[in-house]
Design an enzyme around this catalytic site. Structure first.
Site, mmCIF file in Angstrom:
data_model
loop_
_atom_site.group_PDB
_atom_site.id
_atom_site.type_symbol
_atom_site.label_atom_id
_atom_site.label_comp_id
_atom_site.label_asym_id
_atom_site.label_seq_id
_atom_site.Cartn_x
_atom_site.Cartn_y
_atom_site.Cartn_z
ATOM 1 N N SER A 186 -9.660 1.733 2.958
ATOM 2 C CA SER A 186 -8.817 2.528 2.094
ATOM 3 C C SER A 186 -7.764 1.709 1.327
ATOM 4 C CB SER A 186 -8.098 3.587 2.926
ATOM 5 O OG SER A 186 -7.251 2.964 3.869
ATOM 6 N N LYS A 235 0.859 -1.181 0.000
ATOM 7 C CA LYS A 235 0.000 0.000 0.000
ATOM 8 C C LYS A 235 0.897 1.233 0.000
ATOM 9 C CE LYS A 235 -3.838 1.990 2.715
ATOM 10 N NZ LYS A 235 -4.680 1.781 3.911
ATOM 11 N N SER A 281 -9.758 -0.787 7.104
ATOM 12 C CA SER A 281 -9.226 -0.631 5.742
ATOM 13 C C SER A 281 -8.503 -1.831 5.152
ATOM 14 C CB SER A 281 -8.288 0.567 5.689
ATOM 15 O OG SER A 281 -9.060 1.733 5.629
HETATM 16 N N1 GLN Z 1 -12.961 3.976 6.521
HETATM 17 C C1 GLN Z 1 -12.412 4.345 7.785
HETATM 18 C C2 GLN Z 1 -12.000 5.799 7.725
HETATM 19 O O1 GLN Z 1 -12.270 6.406 6.758
HETATM 20 C C3 GLN Z 1 -11.234 3.472 8.112
HETATM 21 C C4 GLN Z 1 -10.025 3.808 7.319
HETATM 22 C C5 GLN Z 1 -8.844 2.949 7.642
HETATM 23 O O2 GLN Z 1 -8.972 1.900 8.259
HETATM 24 N N2 GLN Z 1 -7.687 3.412 7.240
HETATM 25 O O3 GLN Z 1 -11.440 6.341 8.608
#
Ligand code: GLN
Length: 468
Positions: A136, A78, A160
């Site tokens: 994400s 990532k 994410s």
């Molecule tokens: N979707 C969640 C957020 O927007 C989690 C994101 C993540 O785990 N990086 O914060």
């Protein structure tokens, strides 16, 4: 043969017996990327030349007998993980010129659930190119699902890794807070962030966990606890285990096909000797609110460093220093990141701190207690990973609350610091993958791998390939 379709453990065997080289595997991954990447867009940066060079070096090590677990296996990272000599963008414009490490697409600064907020374009779900891959770590999950790599690393602050893994039909694990070093990960919310694997099956997840787990003096929150051999948990039975099913996770609005798939999972687990029982996690309803105070608060402080002085992008045409900060941050950050910075700054500001950040931290402790109490009664907890299958590109992008709700089942593990894994549990009638989540107590990743692999083996969920 399409070696890119194989798993880590299948490839390890072929590398060891000399029937295949890492260069051949890497070439087949790049052939696949050449044919599908234009449609899926999993990657922000591709590094074919370096990768082939690394593959050659890996082949030499294998010949010499000095290979490690992942030697020669093509892995995607990532683009939140800093890498020597290759740029890291965090899906953002503001780090554009920083020199950093073939890296997968993501929501900007890992804030999001769809990979639509990346400044580098939207990643598509390999199962339906009109839908999002989740986020994400959407690029990391899509790349594994589309066989554009063998496995990948993502990060999980509120879901994410697990949410995109579920929506792309692959396995994703968020380890216990402190199990894996966060050194080199661009911080989003430091008390919640963890790095973890996204893989084609549970055994590969165990292999990746063996490699990434353990204490690191570079991350003071990484825990000096012993790391078991996670592969030992694969193929053990789960007879007489108690699986807790929290009533609070079967909320209104949950997709009926997902609900049915979870019911089916319960049947499978009972058929192989587990006892499934209703439990309660009474503070579940506060998870979304607590997370969306704590995560933005920590983010607002972590992202303060991107002001155009030390990192990447700097806006031009400034009148003075303050104006340079303003212009850089206004044009460098995307809308969602700015929303989070504003939410976080607000809840940390004097006069509001007690009502928001402090209160949220107190409720977070209650959420952690819920899990502590639950694990007195059960070995693992079973829930759906997501409330719905992959949604359409554009469907939620203008509705932050709807977007935030797509992590409703995954946020709690981050707040409590416990590990969670998402495993494929079937497909909807229209052919979209679905996932179930298992959670266990701190440092019990082994248990998660044990039940996930037992389930994987006995669930009769067929392994399909997306048509691209
Ligand atoms: N979707 C969640 C957020 O927007 C989690 C994101 C993540 O785990 N990086 O914060």
């Amino acid at each position: 043969m399409e070696f890119n379709r194989l798993t880590i453990h299948e490839l390890q065997e072929k590398l060891r017996d000399g029937s295949l080289t890492s260069v051949e595997i890497t070439e087949s991954v790049y052939q696949r990327i050449a044919s599908v990447e234009e449609k899926v867009h999993s990657y922000i940066t591709l590094m074919e030349e370096t990768a082939i060079g690394q593959a050659r070096a890996a082949d030499r090590r294998i010949k010499e007998g000095t290979a490690g677990e992942l030697t020669g296996i093509p892995i995607a990272l990532k683009d939140i993980l800093c890498t020597e000599g290759v740029r890291t963008t965090c899906g953002s414009h503001i780090l554009e010129n920083a020199v950093f490490v073939g890296k997968t697409n993501m929501d900007e600064f890992a804030m999001g659930s769809s990979t639509e907020t990346s400044r580098f374009g939207i990643t598509k779900n390999p199962w339906d190119l009109e839908r999002i891959p989740g986020g994400s770590s959407g690029g990391s999950a899509a790349a594994v699902a589309a066989d554009e790599c063998i496995a990948s690393l993502g990060t999980d602050t509120g879901g994410s890794i697990r949410q995109p893994a579920a929506l792309c039909g692959v396995v994703g694990m968020k380890p216990t807070y402190g199990r894996v070093s966060r050194f080199g990960m661009v911080a989003f919310a430091s008390s919640l962030d963890q790095i973890g694997p996204i893989t084609k099956d549970v055994e590969d997840c165990a292999i990746m966990m063996n490699v990434i787990s353990g204490h690191d003096t570079g991350d003071s929150t990484s825990v000096p606890a012993e790391v078991p051999d996670y592969k030992k948990f694969i193929s053990r039975d789960i007879r007489n285990w108690t699986v807790g099913i929290p009533g609070e996770y079967f909320v209104e609005g949950i997709d009926l096909e997902i609900k049915a798939a979870v019911d089916q999972t319960v049947n499978t687990l009972e058929a192989i000797g587990a006892k499934c029982t209703r439990i309660s996690l009474p503070h579940t309803e506060y998870c979304v609110a607590v997370y969306y105070i704590i995560a933005p608060s920590e983010a607002s402080s972590n992202l303060a460093r991107y002001d155009g002085v030390r990192y990447g992008f700097r806006a031009t045409g400034e009148e003075d220093l303050l104006d340079m900060y303003k212009k850089t941050r206004s044009s460098g950050f995307g809308a969602e990141v700015k929303r989070r910075i504003m939410l976080g700054t607000y809840s940390l500001s004097s006069g509001y701190y007690d009502a928001y950040y402090k209160k949220a931290s107190q409720v977070r402790a209650l959420i952690r207690d819920d899990f502590n109490n639950a694990f007195k009664r059960c070995d693992v907890i079973l829930t759906p990973t997501t409330p719905t299958p992959a949604f359409r590109v554009g469907e939620k992008v203008d509705d932050p609350l709807q977007m935030y709700l797509s992590d409703i089942f995954t946020l709690s593990a981050n707040l409590a610091g416990i590990p969670g894994i998402s495993v494929p549990c079937g497909y909807t009638k229209s052919g979209l993958p679905m996932g179930v989540q298992f959670m266990a107590n701190h440092f019990e990743e082994g248990k998660l791998l044990q039940i996930a692999s037992a389930y994987e083996k006995n669930s009769k969920v067929e392994r399909r390939m997306p048509e691209l």
